[in-house]
Design an enzyme around this catalytic site. Structure first.
Site, PDB file in Angstrom:
ATOM      1  N   THR A   1       0.876  -1.206  -0.023  1.00 30.14           N
ATOM      2  CA  THR A   1       0.104  -0.089  -0.093  1.00 30.14           C
ATOM      3  C   THR A   1       0.820   1.288  -0.036  1.00 30.14           C
ATOM      4  OG1 THR A   1      -1.602  -1.186   1.344  1.00 30.14           O
ATOM      5  CG2 THR A   1      -1.904   1.329   1.461  1.00 30.14           C
TER       6      THR A   1
ATOM      7  N   TYR B   1     -12.294  -4.409  -2.971  1.00 32.28           N
ATOM      8  CA  TYR B   1     -13.827  -3.758  -3.932  1.00 32.28           C
ATOM      9  C   TYR B   1     -14.466  -4.899  -4.178  1.00 32.28           C
ATOM     10  CZ  TYR B   1     -16.297  -1.515  -7.448  1.00 32.28           C
ATOM     11  OH  TYR B   1     -17.462  -0.873  -8.150  1.00 32.28           O
TER      12      TYR B   1
ATOM     13  N   TYR C   1      -2.424  -9.893   4.845  1.00 28.55           N
ATOM     14  CA  TYR C   1      -2.583  -8.661   5.186  1.00 28.55           C
ATOM     15  C   TYR C   1      -4.042  -8.340   5.093  1.00 28.55           C
ATOM     16  CZ  TYR C   1      -1.906  -3.466   4.700  1.00 28.55           C
ATOM     17  OH  TYR C   1      -1.876  -1.874   4.764  1.00 28.55           O
TER      18      TYR C   1
ATOM     19  N   ARG D   1      -8.912  -0.343   4.114  1.00 31.68           N
ATOM     20  CA  ARG D   1      -8.662  -0.050   2.719  1.00 31.68           C
ATOM     21  C   ARG D   1      -9.605  -0.770   1.903  1.00 31.68           C
ATOM     22  NH1 ARG D   1      -4.455   3.838   0.739  1.00 31.68           N
ATOM     23  NH2 ARG D   1      -3.144   4.424   2.462  1.00 31.68           N
TER      24      ARG D   1
ATOM     25  N   LYS E   1      -0.070  -9.306   8.691  1.00 29.38           N
ATOM     26  CA  LYS E   1       0.076  -8.213   8.992  1.00 29.38           C
ATOM     27  C   LYS E   1      -1.529  -7.645   9.416  1.00 29.38           C
ATOM     28  CE  LYS E   1       1.207  -3.467   6.956  1.00 29.38           C
ATOM     29  NZ  LYS E   1       1.502  -2.803   5.779  1.00 29.38           N
TER      30      LYS E   1
ATOM     31  N   ILE F   1       5.173  -4.111  10.324  1.00 29.20           N
ATOM     32  CA  ILE F   1       5.446  -3.556   9.090  1.00 29.20           C
ATOM     33  C   ILE F   1       4.953  -2.272   9.106  1.00 29.20           C
ATOM     34  CG2 ILE F   1       5.023  -3.977   6.717  1.00 29.20           C
ATOM     35  CD1 ILE F   1       4.409  -6.951   7.097  1.00 29.20           C
TER      36      ILE F   1
END
Length: 298
Positions: A49, A112, A138, A143, A166, A208
């Site tokens: 990202t 999405y 992740y 997001r 993560k 991270i």
């Protein structure tokens, strides 16, 4: 089952430097990777990202993997961000990252298209089955509009080369559930700098990080202090770094950190559209916090 060893406790989600004309600045990317390794990072995540993965082409991603791998080979792990909302594309990019010689991959939850928990499980299983590389999952609901539940993480943790997650859900309860439901050698990395110390307290392994672009040695000291029982020192460092953690998310990541690294001599350039540079007010806020922490160049 014995999991593959982790990549170290401090990994940096690396920005992708850009030239003034908007092209990827590969030379600066190599320099940045070396800087990160010299200042506390044990590995770098490329094209995540923070690296603006949605606006990089496959060719650009692969060239970044090559350049960063060459820059830090033998010194630090290179984790390739190969996840997307398309399982087939994720598999293909993962195969290319493996051929290039990356040490592992990171797979974001598909964004999405909002798959079910079963869909998530099958997606990650499909990608992991096509590579011999260690896999970091992740989870970042802010997001992706999708939260991967601890039960799903636990199912995936049973797959041999899925070694870590993560976690950026912002929920300490969720992290605790993941630790409770997964084997002891399954690693949880904090996906939010400000949550690193709390996550360590419930069994997390490391971070991270975005802030490690600027304060990698301090973050390394904080984590090392905690895991060696120096909890008071770790807490003091966490509180000292807290304003930096917050100002680096004053607007959408990686806009603030791309502005911030300019103050330490890294030519990060502007983010690609649809993101735009930090405003003057945001830049001043970033500079003030960096100055208070002694992070500005003399």
């Amino acid at each position: 089952m014995t999991k593959v060893k982790g990549f170290g406790r401090i990994l940096t989600a690396m920005v992708t430097p850009m030239k003034e004309n908007g092209e990827v600045n590969y030379e600066e990317a190599g320099k940045l990777a070396c800087h990160l390794v010299e200042t506390g990072s044990e590995g770098v995540v490329v094209s995540g990202t923070t690296g603006e993965s949605p606006v990089l082409t496959v060719e650009e991603k692969c060239q970044l993997f090559k350049v960063v791998r060459e820059a830090v080979t033998g010194k630090a792990a290179v984790i390739a961000g190969t996840g997307s909302y398309n399982t087939a594309d994720s598999i293909e990019l993962t195969k290319q990252a493996e051929k290039i010689g990356c040490d592992g991959i990171m797979l974001v939850t598909p964004y999405y298209n909002k798959p079910s928990q079963e869909g998530l499980y099958r997606h990650f299983k499909a990608v992991a089955s096509q590579t011999g590389l260690p896999v970091i999952l992740y989870n970042v609901p802010g997001r992706t509009a999708l939260n991967m539940l601890p039960e799903t993480v636990a199912r995936l943790a049973a797959i041999e080369n899925i070694i870590a997650v993560k976690e950026a859900s912002g929920s300490l309860d969720q992290v605790a559930e993941i630790k409770r439901m997964t084997p002891g050698d399954f690693l949880v990395y904090s996906g939010d700098d400000s949550m690193t110390l709390p996550i360590l307290s419930v069994g997390g392994y490391g971070v991270i990080s975005v802030a490690s672009h600027l304060a990698g040695k301090m973050i390394q000291e904080m984590v090392t202090s905690f895991v060696t029982g120096k909890v008071k020192t770790a807490r003091e460092l966490h509180l000292k770094l807290f304003p930096l953690y917050k100002v680096l998310f004053i607007t959408t990541n990686p806009v603030p950190v791309k502005a911030a690294v300019e103050f330490i001599g890294i030519k990060a350039g502007a983010p690609r559209l649809p993101l735009v540079r930090a405003t003057e007010q945001e830049v001043n806020a970033i500079k003030q916090v960096m100055g208070e922490l002694g992070l500005l160049l003399p």
